[in-house]
Design an enzyme around this catalytic site. Structure first.
Site, PDB file in Angstrom:
ATOM      1  N   GLU A  40      -1.992  -7.222   7.140  1.00 42.69           N
ATOM      2  CA  GLU A  40      -0.700  -7.202   7.810  1.00 42.69           C
ATOM      3  C   GLU A  40      -0.708  -8.192   8.970  1.00 42.69           C
ATOM      4  OE1 GLU A  40       2.412  -7.072   8.090  1.00 42.69           O
ATOM      5  OE2 GLU A  40       2.708  -4.920   7.664  1.00 42.69           O
ATOM      6  N   HIS A  81       0.830  -1.206   0.000  1.00 47.13           N
ATOM      7  CA  HIS A  81       0.000   0.000   0.000  1.00 47.13           C
ATOM      8  C   HIS A  81       0.866   1.260   0.000  1.00 47.13           C
ATOM      9  CE1 HIS A  81       1.011   0.854   4.189  1.00 47.13           C
ATOM     10  NE2 HIS A  81       0.855  -0.437   4.423  1.00 47.13           N
TER      11      HIS A  81
END
Length: 212
Positions: free
Chosen positions: A83, A10
């Protein structure tokens, strides 16, 4: 028959610039991260992807939506691409986590594979298994095709190790910049590395993750 995956970390967030552990905390892109997402989208505009997948966290969603819109794709959001859950470390900077939880941080920093972080945190072994199983499922679903995946720095750490055979405990010796392109391939039995950390489309990109 090779399946190619293009994995993108990202774009930048405010917490990236502060070296603050995000984990499952839902932090959006900052202005620079939004610009990075659009630069990455432009760099991939001529690529043909069969599908797009993304972590469901805002920073990944925003990045994926920018790229998928340019590539005429509708991303599938999957919480298995999140994550690593950093437990009690989440929202702390690396320095704060080291000072507040010195013993736990030492085990984190030395990449103790079986050490599960407190307050719901994952061990490296648990995290790596989640990443491996998710990527193999996606690659098997699109055998012989090309797939875009937008995810997180910790996930990409595991991906590089899967593709190169690098041990979970080995110190990191490769970059994981925000919004860079990382290409791997799946032949149905094993992963291989095509290219890593391509960032010619970016004017500046952070890799604030510890080299552990």
């Amino acid at each position: 028959m090779l399946t190619r995956l293009c994995l993108v970390r990202h774009g930048e967030t405010a917490w990236n610039t502060e070296r603050r552990l995000q984990g499952h905390t839902d932090i959006p892109l900052n202005a620079h991260g939004i610009a990075q997402a659009h630069a990455t989208a432009a760099s991939l505009a001529t690529e043909r992807f069969d599908a797009a997948y993304s972590s469901d966290l805002a920073r990944a969603r925003q990045t994926a939506e920018a790229i998928a819109g340019r590539c005429l794709l509708t991303p599938t959001f999957d919480d298995r691409l999140r994550e690593r859950h950093y437990g009690a470390f989440q929202s702390l900077t690396y320095d704060e986590a080291r000072a507040r939880f010195p013993d736990a941080y030492h085990r984190f920093e030395t990449r103790d594979p079986g050490f599960a972080l407190s307050e719901g945190g994952e061990s490296l072994i648990q995290f790596a298994e989640r990443v491996r199983a998710t990527l193999e499922a996606i690659a098997s679903r699109h055998r012989g095709g090309s797939v875009l995946i937008v995810t997180h720095g910790g996930v990409l750490d595991i991906v590089h190790r899967l593709a190169t055979g690098m041990h979970l405990q080995a110190p990191r010796n490769f970059g994981i910049p925000n919004a860079a392109l990382n290409w791997i391939a799946w032949d149905g039995a094993a992963w291989s590395l095509i290219s890593w950390a391509e960032q010619r489309h970016l004017d500046q990109s952070l890799d604030e993750l510890p080299n552990t």
